[in-house]
Design an enzyme around this catalytic site. Structure first.
Site, PDB file in Angstrom:
ATOM      1  N   TYR A  10      13.738 -54.249 -40.136  1.00  0.00           N
ATOM      2  CA  TYR A  10      12.440 -53.600 -40.001  1.00  0.00           C
ATOM      3  C   TYR A  10      11.544 -53.910 -41.192  1.00  0.00           C
ATOM      4  O   TYR A  10      11.964 -53.936 -42.349  1.00  0.00           O
ATOM      5  CB  TYR A  10      12.565 -52.103 -39.757  1.00  0.00           C
ATOM      6  CG  TYR A  10      13.509 -51.320 -40.623  1.00  0.00           C
ATOM      7  CD1 TYR A  10      13.040 -50.560 -41.685  1.00  0.00           C
ATOM      8  CD2 TYR A  10      14.885 -51.306 -40.345  1.00  0.00           C
ATOM      9  CE1 TYR A  10      13.908 -49.811 -42.459  1.00  0.00           C
ATOM     10  CE2 TYR A  10      15.754 -50.547 -41.114  1.00  0.00           C
ATOM     11  CZ  TYR A  10      15.263 -49.805 -42.173  1.00  0.00           C
ATOM     12  OH  TYR A  10      16.127 -49.070 -42.943  1.00  0.00           O
ATOM     13  N   HIS A  14      14.158 -39.740 -37.348  1.00  0.00           N
ATOM     14  CA  HIS A  14      13.371 -39.629 -38.570  1.00  0.00           C
ATOM     15  C   HIS A  14      11.966 -40.168 -38.341  1.00  0.00           C
ATOM     16  O   HIS A  14      11.798 -41.278 -37.841  1.00  0.00           O
ATOM     17  CB  HIS A  14      14.010 -40.432 -39.710  1.00  0.00           C
ATOM     18  CG  HIS A  14      15.449 -40.124 -39.943  1.00  0.00           C
ATOM     19  ND1 HIS A  14      16.326 -41.027 -40.511  1.00  0.00           N
ATOM     20  CD2 HIS A  14      16.189 -39.013 -39.690  1.00  0.00           C
ATOM     21  CE1 HIS A  14      17.527 -40.487 -40.592  1.00  0.00           C
ATOM     22  NE2 HIS A  14      17.473 -39.268 -40.105  1.00  0.00           N
TER      23      HIS A  14
END
Length: 472
Positions: free
Chosen positions: A134, A71
């Protein structure tokens, strides 16, 4: 792969431009380990872009072989492992020459990687009970525009440690397109405000054909309407060029003019500065020689503000506001000439009618053609010049308005001697006029040091008149 303790914080470039993998110091003993997963000051000093994260996410996978991706997201990410190990694969899906470039690496708690917007990422867990963290610099949204690539794409040929036939993979990820069918993700956009003014029109020409630059006139972005500032998703932009300003110097001394000058040159600028700071955008703002009183023979970028009138005061306020934005360029100009009505066109018209004008001869400076300002702005942004304030006028010997008028007459085929000089005090006697700096000469050393060379003002004037006459 055993985790190495107490490595020095360091970054290493990868084959994908902008993707940097970092060694993280991890401190461990018999009790376990500790690390600074994100330490802004140290990491920026080590070369990590100060990308302004706004959200911290955790992904947990209970089985080795779990595979996610590929992605490409519309934001920047900084990814590190909390527990376990992962195999990471990154593919550049941005427009440009590096489209399709691939990088793979194993990550544990001692490694982290910075991934710019548009670079696709995929992760395969190598141990049970693996989690990774993240940081992103835009808020997650289910409506965000992603770009996807098939995990099994033959072109990029990712060497998955656990074959996809044996991995835990979603049907959705297996259904994404091959590289040949992927639509590349375009760059973040640049928004030009005041796009219908003199500088705005020059910027349209400078960026002609660049689909990443968006132009907004007053009907598209009303600087006085608070709703304009909330109507856009600023995560899609990298830069704002503010080419809009209130420039009616004399009208600014009136009640309505004073209000308008401050509303556009200061209040609106403060709103733009806030957006730029909150979204880590670069803000380009155009300043004026009127922020000085004109008592120095040459003005440097660090000269203290000494504005004489309301226009100069409102511009100085805007400059002070923009200077607080981490990523900013203040481009200070003088005596701007572009498309539309201006001093040069007026003098050329008078020359054609045989008028013998009296022109101010005690104000000294250089013309600044809008095309040179646009080229200078494009240069600063394109060359990643250090942020800050830059003087930008045309080059050459300083002149008075009367000398410039005489040049226009001569270039228009009239006698230069018919232009006479008059002092500022005489010219504006018994007129409602704002005070003006008598010396507007800008020191150009700083912008020249970046590699930009403004045209000589006499050369630029001749080219401007030649082009104007060709279109008549």
């Amino acid at each position: 792969m055993s985790m190495e303790f107490q490595k020095k914080l360091a970054g290493a470039q990868t084959p994908i431009p902008g993707v940097v993998i970092y060694d993280l110091p991890v401190y461990g003993d018999n009790r376990g380990w500790f690390k600074e997963n994100w330490q802004r000051e140290k990491m920026v000093a080590a070369g990590l872009p100060d990308f302004g994260p706004v959200q911290n996410n955790i992904s947990f996978n209970d089985k080795a072989g779990t595979t996610r991706g590929i992605h490409a997201e519309p934001w920047d990410k900084f990814v590190s492992v909390a527990t376990g190990r992962i195999f990471g694969a990154w593919v550049d899906l941005r427009e440009g020459p590096s489209f399709g470039a691939v990088f793979t690496a194993e990550l544990d708690a001692s490694k982290a990687i910075f991934i710019p917007r548009g670079v696709a990422n995929s992760y395969q867990t190598l141990e049970d009970n693996t989690s990774y963290v993240y940081l992103v610099n835009d808020h997650w949204s289910p409506d965000a525009e992603y770009t996807f690539l098939n995990l099994a794409d033959e072109t990029v040929d990712i060497p998955w440690p656990v074959p996809l036939s044996e991995a835990e993979v979603s049907d959705k990820d297996l259904g994404h397109p091959r590289l040949a069918d992927v639509k590349p993700m375009g760059p973040r956009k640049t928004l030009v405000l005041g796009a219908d003014g003199q500088l705005g029109r020059a910027l349209r020409k400078a960026y002609d054909g660049d689909a990443s630059v968006e132009f907004a006139g007053r009907q598209d972005f009303d600087l006085l309407d608070p709703a304009s500032y909330t109507a856009r998703h600023w995560g899609n932009y990298s830069t704002i060029i503010n080419a809009a300003a209130y420039t009616a110097v004399d009208a600014a001394e009136t009640g309505p003019g004073r209000e308008a000058a401050w509303a556009i040159n200061a209040t609106a600028v403060s709103r733009l500065a806030r957006i730029a700071a909150e979204h880590s955008l670069t803000l380009v703002h155009v300043s004026s020689d009127y922020v000085f009183d004109g008592t120095r023979t040459e003005h440097t970028e660090d000269e203290p503000f000494t504005p004489l009138g309301v226009y100069g005061q409102s511009k100085a306020a805007g400059d002070a506001i923009v200077s607080t934005v981490p990523r900013h360029y203040i481009v200070r100009t003088s005596w701007v000439i572009g498309e539309g009505n201006n001093f040069v066109r007026t003098m050329a018209g008078l020359a054609g009618r045989g008028v013998q004008p009296a022109v101010v001869d005690d104000q000294i400076g250089r013309l600044t053609f809008a095309t040179d300002i646009a080229d200078g702005i494009k240069h600063l942004l394109g060359s990643n010049a250090p942020f800050g304030t830059y003087n930008l006028s045309n080059d050459g010997s300083p002149q008075s308005w009367a000398e410039i008028a005489a040049d226009v007459y001569e270039l228009s085929g009239a006698e230069r001697s018919v232009v006479s000089g008059v002092s500022t005090a005489e010219y504006f006697k018994d007129k409602a006029a704002a005070p003006r700096p008598l010396n507007s000469v800008l020191d150009l050393g700083k912008i020249k040091a970046t590699g930009f060379r403004p045209r000589n003002s006499k050369t630029a004037l001749a080219q401007y008149l030649s082009a104007s006459q060709a279109t008549v």
